[in-house]
Design an enzyme around this catalytic site. Structure first.
Site, mmCIF file in Angstrom:
data_model
loop_
_atom_site.group_PDB
_atom_site.id
_atom_site.type_symbol
_atom_site.label_atom_id
_atom_site.label_comp_id
_atom_site.label_asym_id
_atom_site.label_seq_id
_atom_site.Cartn_x
_atom_site.Cartn_y
_atom_site.Cartn_z
ATOM 1 N N CYS A 91 39.080 37.789 40.001
ATOM 2 C CA CYS A 91 37.795 37.479 40.645
ATOM 3 C C CYS A 91 37.689 35.984 40.975
ATOM 4 C CB CYS A 91 36.615 37.840 39.728
ATOM 5 S SG CYS A 91 36.835 39.361 38.808
ATOM 6 N N ASP A 92 38.141 35.118 40.086
ATOM 7 C CA ASP A 92 37.764 33.702 40.183
ATOM 8 C C ASP A 92 38.901 32.731 40.493
ATOM 9 O OD1 ASP A 92 35.192 34.470 39.600
ATOM 10 O OD2 ASP A 92 35.429 34.201 37.436
ATOM 11 N N CYS A 139 37.999 36.832 34.291
ATOM 12 C CA CYS A 139 38.663 37.618 35.342
ATOM 13 C C CYS A 139 39.325 36.711 36.368
ATOM 14 C CB CYS A 139 37.636 38.530 36.019
ATOM 15 S SG CYS A 139 38.311 39.422 37.421
#
Ligand SMILES: Cc1cc2nc3c(=O)[nH]c(=O)nc-3n(C[C@H](O)[C@H](O)[C@H](O)COP(=O)(O)OP(=O)(O)OC[C@H]3O[C@@H](n4cnc5c(N)ncnc54)[C@H](O)[C@@H]3O)c2cc1C
Length: 309
Positions: A141-142, A138
């Site tokens: 997200c990261d 993801c």
């Protein structure tokens, strides 16, 4: 009454993505006692999308996270109950359908399954050990963890290119590694990626191993046409190689196709009366937020008719 205290519902919706939330808007507005069960982020996979440009009503586009939140707020406004729990099983007991979850069992007369799909894994050495230590599924997200560092994206579809475009805002360099010599992504996505100076491509190549001790350091690559091996130093690897339907908890309850997707008719009915399926989880779904939302609405309307019979 809280969702936890009340365990009998007219309709239980499993999965809180666009399909489940749309179904919830319809069932709640129809005054059916409705419970939505979600194991992760309410909003579903669309919350990973940097920018959604093809969902009607948003002329300038909308971030996936915002779209998910708006759908959730709209459903909550009409009284949809939500429980955060993983569904582990579904059992038919006469007219009741019993949904087992990590927060206990819940009963309903009708069920709408909208558990979508999840990212496929490469299944190579280092992937499991280094997940969360440079291996990610993801970018939304990261990506901020990789500011000015080189990262790789594995895959050639829309999801992979969407990840690469998002990462290009943070990383020093984004190397897309694809096992074929052309992308599967739509032309508009490909154009955007090719216009981005920080994105490079490595074609006809697979990743065989992810190396590093505490964190990802390098990838072992193999050119599939020549079998030539090489290595690539990166700080992170984002894997976007296809999807797996989230139907493990349904085995033996519903007929699934060979890939594990649920077979429905155009009313979103499965072979089992009172059990409907909507969204990316359905066989032959185009896997778009708008089609998932449409399926959710259809499933809710026919679930309501089923309950009134
Ligand atoms: C990076 C990215 C970009 C995208 N961009 C676009 C775009 O621009 N336009 C577009 O139309 N589509 C886009 N999509 C596709 C879109 O996100 C999906 O088609 C849509 O989210 C499918 O909705 P769904 O409700 O069927 O499933 P999902 O959104 O996958 O939701 C399913 C939900 O079920 C939950 N769940 C799964 N198993 C269980 C269980 N056992 N118990 C409880 N809960 C469970 C999951 O946590 C998830 O929240 C994109 C997807 C990604 C990943």
């Amino acid at each position: 009454m809280t969702a936890k205290a009340r365990k009998e519902y007219d309709v239980i919706i499993i999965g809180g993505g666009p399909a489940g939330l749309s179904a919830g808007i319809y069932t709640s507005r129809s005054r059916l006692n409705s419970l939505l069960i979600e194991r992760g982020v309410v909003g579903g996979r669309i919350t990973d999308a940097e920018l959604v440009e093809n969902y009607p009503g948003f002329a300038k586009g909308v971030s996936g996270a915002e779209l998910g939140q708006l759908m959730q707020q709209q459903a909550a406004r009409y009284g949809l109950n939500t429980v955060i729990a993983e569904v582990t099983g579904l059992e038919l007991k006469g007219k009741q359908r019993v949904v087992s979850t990590t927060q206990g069992d819940f009963n309903a007369k009708a069920i709408i399954i909208a558990t979508g799909s999840e990212r496929g894994k490469l299944g190579i050495p280092g992937e499991g050990e280094l997940t969360g230590k440079g291996v990610s599924y993801c970018a939304t997200c990261d990506a901020p963890f990789f500011k000015e560092k080189p990262v790789a994206v594995v895959g050639g579809g829309n999801a992979a290119i969407s990840e690469a475009l998002h990462l290009a805002k943070f990383a020093a360099k984004v190397i897309v590694i694809h096992r074929r010599n052309q992308l599967r992504a739509t032309p508009i996505m490909e154009e955007k990626a090719r216009a981005e100076a920080r994105i490079e491509f490595i074609w006809d190549t697979v990743v065989e191993k992810i190396e590093g001790e505490a964190v990802v350091k390098r990838l072992s690559l193999r050119q599939v046409k020549t079998d030539k091996k090489s290595s690539l130093d990166v700080a992170g690897i984002f894997i976007a190689v296809g999807l797996k339907p989230s139907t493990d908890y349904l085995k033996g309850v519903l007929p699934l196709d060979r890939a594990g997707y649920i077979i429905t008719n155009d009313r979103m009915e499965t072979k089992v009366p009172g059990i409907f399926a909507a969204g990316d989880i359905r066989q032959h779904s185009p896997r778009q937020a708008i089609t998932a939302a449409g399926d959710g609405a259809t499933a809710a309307i026919f679930a309501e008719r089923f309950l009134s019979q």
